[in-house]
Write an enzyme that holds these catalytic residues in place. Structure first.
Site, PDB file in Angstrom:
ATOM      1  CB  CYS A  73     -35.985  -1.429  25.579  1.00  6.79           C
ATOM      2  SG  CYS A  73     -34.625  -2.196  24.694  1.00  6.79           S
TER       3      CYS A  73
ATOM      4  CG  ASP B 265      -1.991  -1.016   1.157  1.00  2.53           C
ATOM      5  OD1 ASP B 265      -2.039  -1.735   0.129  1.00  2.53           O
ATOM      6  OD2 ASP B 265      -2.779  -1.123   2.110  1.00  2.53           O
TER       7      ASP B 265
ATOM      8  CE  LYS C  69     -31.854  -9.775 -18.701  1.00  2.00           C
ATOM      9  NZ  LYS C  69     -31.824  -8.586 -17.904  1.00  2.00           N
TER      10      LYS C  69
HETATM   11  S1  IVH Z   1     -26.479  -8.763 -24.035  1.00  2.00           S
HETATM   12  C1  IVH Z   1     -28.544  -6.708 -27.763  1.00  2.00           C
HETATM   13  N1  IVH Z   1     -25.541  -9.944 -21.926  1.00  2.00           N
HETATM   14  O1  IVH Z   1     -29.860  -7.113 -19.741  1.00  2.00           O
HETATM   15  C2  IVH Z   1     -28.614  -6.997 -26.327  1.00  2.00           C
HETATM   16  N2  IVH Z   1     -27.120  -8.204 -21.614  1.00  2.00           N
HETATM   17  O2  IVH Z   1     -32.619  -6.664 -21.561  1.00  2.00           O
HETATM   18  C3  IVH Z   1     -27.290  -6.941 -25.690  1.00  2.00           C
HETATM   19  N3  IVH Z   1     -27.601  -7.681 -19.260  1.00  2.00           N
HETATM   20  O3  IVH Z   1     -29.612  -4.330 -21.881  1.00  2.00           O
HETATM   21  C4  IVH Z   1     -27.347  -7.321 -24.260  1.00  2.00           C
HETATM   22  N4  IVH Z   1     -26.255  -9.174 -18.382  1.00  2.00           N
HETATM   23  O4  IVH Z   1     -28.473  -4.302 -19.537  1.00  2.00           O
HETATM   24  C5  IVH Z   1     -26.375  -8.993 -22.387  1.00  2.00           C
HETATM   25  N5  IVH Z   1     -24.594 -11.058 -20.117  1.00  2.00           N
HETATM   26  C6  IVH Z   1     -25.409 -10.117 -20.589  1.00  2.00           C
HETATM   27  C7  IVH Z   1     -26.156  -9.290 -19.722  1.00  2.00           C
HETATM   28  C8  IVH Z   1     -27.015  -8.330 -20.281  1.00  2.00           C
HETATM   29  C9  IVH Z   1     -27.126  -8.206 -18.124  1.00  2.00           C
HETATM   30  C10 IVH Z   1     -28.629  -6.606 -19.310  1.00  2.00           C
HETATM   31  C11 IVH Z   1     -28.288  -5.488 -20.265  1.00  2.00           C
HETATM   32  C12 IVH Z   1     -29.305  -5.562 -21.362  1.00  2.00           C
HETATM   33  C13 IVH Z   1     -30.456  -6.211 -20.647  1.00  2.00           C
HETATM   34  C14 IVH Z   1     -31.305  -7.002 -21.627  1.00  2.00           C
END
Ligand code: IVH
Length: 684
Positions: free
Chosen positions: A419, A42, A124
């Site tokens: 309490c 650090d 996702k």
């Molecule tokens: S691909 C053309 N991959 O989910 C679409 N989206 O409704 C490209 N998201 O707008 C998106 N993880 O905000 C993609 N592995 C992933 C994702 C992801 C989260 C979100 C993103 C997107 C929404 C889709």
């Protein structure tokens, strides 16, 4: 540190050094934040960072927009500029069943005239979509999705994300260096950070954030990027686009992003059949609980980019990808009772005691009901069957009761302002607050939270003394006050070896963390005591005006309110605490054990005194901070804030809508600073 470099005005040598420093800090950041494997200490890091800052300050020409020093945020903006997306930011269509995935696969196969197709399945992330533009390997712009066609330019805010590379060394793809490209990804936050932030807010009686996505979205919309820099946001990237080179596949793109240093997560899976996709979905349905961040589903994408092109788009979504969403899980269960939980400051929160029920993989038997007004608003009664929901939110929520299942004997919740701890003192509800408080310092429930606060990271930082251990030790009568922490070593060979689920290593680690905490400076110690209204900032101010805890105790109310930023409320609370016999006895015991209740000479020397002897008058409204915060910042640097302008005033800080004070300052020839100039002065 190569101080010698400053002896020369040879700007090109300095520029070379600046790039060298960028490189070292960039690699150190990556190793620390992305790989959790630091390769410098650090101290070394701070030295490099400071060297860079010093050069940049002296030679503003060498301050590049992507310098690592810019990660701490810049001047607050008045508003965001809206910019168009080069390629629209679309969303995915959602599915909730395997049957719908089968239909998706059928559409894809038809679109490709029956040719075979490979998919990539990935997580996702539940966050905020972002588009990042790089020119010449340099990060130049971050834009929100907005309406898909155009979004807000939030470059300054995104720059503060430590895991995002600001400069990348162009990788060679088919012999061509890739330097102009766009990356897309998701900005999100970690579960633990979210829980901690909400817990702190709950303890202070503040409104809770509904879910981590809202927190991330709200943070990214802040105009003050320095505040954004303080918040724990992360990013993951899942899309690469460039006009420079013909890219081949999604999986290769992800590999390229990874090689360039972008965080990409590690849960992509190639799937050549529907069964592969289903297993991936099933796997993460069960295991998503154990991920340190939130996902709300799975994304399935056609891997081959020319196939993606062939499939194209329908309406606002690609035909080559689909999201499988995990539904927010709802369960119903019996509300057996409503009990109270007591926080560090004595705040009392009602808790739903539930018939245990499994929601999204974990057993829930308790859930917060926030406060009395919340219960009345939902008309929840003991004996009701209530609905519990767990979605993007980590903390399960009681969302209401099921009217058809209400029994005649269900009982309206009668709040008794006592309490629940064995001491059972009367609770008070301060005017204008939604919460009730327990005012008794000997309340054992408060005690548990006070000890947890004392040991927490921002306070004495005693690793291994978290909530569960504290609860256990209090129940075992090992801890009655915070001072007992420093006597825990006396149980080393007696009590500790007899504890279940507690190995020798736990003892050794805990005792050494406790020993280490004795090095914490006085200001931290004062903050750790948990005196009401004494946060980190106030503790810093107090310890700069009172060198020892005895000086502070012996101060009169009048002397205390003389201290910049210390008002009646704080002063009274401090004196009450230090003059309470039992509190003082705790302090005396800790003094004997070597806890630092005074600021030592060497620390005095490092105090920030840049505003020593200067008097400020604040007028008008600032965008980046409240007047109170500005006052704290000034006081921490040794300056004073006064209410009226006179010849002795050093600076008048004029925010928006400044009035008569500004006119007076001009008449008297007092230096007037606007908000930006003031911030600059603070950063000196
Ligand atoms: S691909 C053309 N991959 O989910 C679409 N989206 O409704 C490209 N998201 O707008 C998106 N993880 O905000 C993609 N592995 C992933 C994702 C992801 C989260 C979100 C993103 C997107 C929404 C889709």
């Amino acid at each position: 540190m190569q101080q010698g470099l400053f002896d020369t005005t040879d700007i090109s040598t300095l520029e070379q050094r600046v790039h060298e420093l960028h490189d070292i800090i960039r690699r150190a950041d990556y190793a620390y934040y992305n790989e959790a494997q630091p390769f410098i200490t650090d101290k070394e890091y701070d030295d490099y960072f400071h060297e860079l800052q010093t050069i940049e300050k002296q030679y503003p020409l060498l301050l590049f927009p992507n310098s690592p020093t810019q990660r701490v945020g810049g001047e607050p903006l008045k508003e965001f500029v809206t910019v168009p997306h080069e390629i629209p930011m679309l969303s995915l269509s959602n599915t909730y069943s395997f049957a719908e995935i089968e239909e998706f696969h059928k559409r894809v196969s038809d679109g490709l005239e029956g040719r075979s197709v490979e998919y990539v399945a990935e997580l996702k992330y539940d966050g905020v979509a972002i588009s990042l533009k790089y020119v010449n390997g340099q990060f130049v712009q971050a834009v929100t999705r907005g309406d898909g066609e155009k979004g807000d330019d939030i470059t300054q805010n995104v720059k503060t994300l430590r895991t995002l590379p600001l400069i990348v060394s162009p990788p060679l793809i088919d012999g061509i260096p890739l330097y102009d490209f766009e990356v897309r990804g998701e900005i999100f936050m970690m579960k633990d950070d979210f829980i901690n932030i909400n817990r702190e807010r709950e303890e202070k009686g503040e409104k809770l954030y509904a879910n981590p996505r809202n927190f991330a979205a709200g943070t990214l919309k802040m105009l003050d990027s320095r505040e954004v820099a303080r918040r724990p946001l992360h990013i993951t990237c899942y899309y690469l686009f460039t006009k420079q080179i013909e890219l081949v596949s999604h999986s290769q793109n992800i590999a390229i992003l990874g090689a360039m240093g972008f965080p990409i997560g590690n849960a992509q899976q190639s799937c050549s059949s529907l069964n592969d996709i289903y297993s991936f979905i099933d796997y993460w349905h069960i295991h998503r609980e154990s991920l340190p961040f939130f996902i709300d589903g799975i994304v399935i994408k056609v891997n081959n980019l020319s196939q993606q092109k062939e499939l194209g788009f329908v309406a606002r979504s690609p035909r080559w990808a689909i999201a499988y969403k995990y539904e927010a899980v709802k369960e119903t269960t019996l509300l057996k009772d409503i009990t109270y939980q007591v926080g560090r400051t004595g705040v009392v929160t009602p808790v739903a005691e539930l018939e245990p029920v499994v929601v999204a993989g974990s057993t829930i038997s308790r859930a917060t009901l926030h406060n009395y007004d919340f219960i009345t608003a939902l008309d929840i009664r003991i004996g009701d069957t209530v609905s519990i929901e767990k979605g993007g939110d980590v903390i399960p929520k009681v969302t209401g009761y099921i009217p058809e299942k209400r029994q005649e004997q269900s009982m309206k919740f009668m709040f008794t302002p006592i309490c629940p701890c064995p001491v059972g003192s009367t609770l008070v509800r301060p005017e204008g607050e939604a919460n009730y408080y327990c005012d008794h310092s000997a309340c054992p429930w408060q005690l548990k939270r006070r000890i947890t606060h004392f040991a927490s990271r921002d306070a004495m930082n005693i690793e291994g003394l978290g909530e569960k251990v504290v609860d256990r030790f209090v129940e075992l009568s090992l801890l009655h006050t915070i001072a007992d922490i420093y006597d825990l070593h006396t149980h080393k060979d007696t009590v500790f070896p007899t504890l279940e689920r507690w190995g020798e290593k736990s003892t050794v680690n805990l005792l050494s963390a406790i020993e280490e905490s004795k090095k914490q400076p006085f200001s931290r110690v004062l903050f750790s005591l948990g005196i009401r209204f004494v946060g980190e900032g106030v503790a810093k101010i107090l310890t700069r005006y009172f060198r020892t805890i005895d000086d502070l105790k012996n101060a009169t109310l009048e002397q205390l309110v003389q201290v910049p930023e210390i008002g009646n409320r704080i002063a009274q609370s401090v004196l009450e605490h230090l003059h309470d016999e039992s509190e003082w006895a705790i302090i005396e015991r800790m003094k004997i054990n070597g806890i630092r209740f005074e600021t030592v000479e060497s620390e005095m020397a490092t105090l920030n005194t840049t505003l020593q002897g200067k008097t400020f008058v604040l007028t008008g409204e600032m965008v980046s901070m409240t007047r109170n915060q500005a006052g704290e910042e000034i006081a921490q640097r040794g300056g004073k804030v006064s209410g009226s302008v006179s010849k002795k005033t050093s600076y008048l800080i004029a925010g928006d809508n400044a009035g008569s004070k500004l006119t007076k300052a001009r008449e008297l020839g007092v230096t007037v600073l606007n908000e930006q100039e003031f911030l600059l002065l603070l950063s000196e």
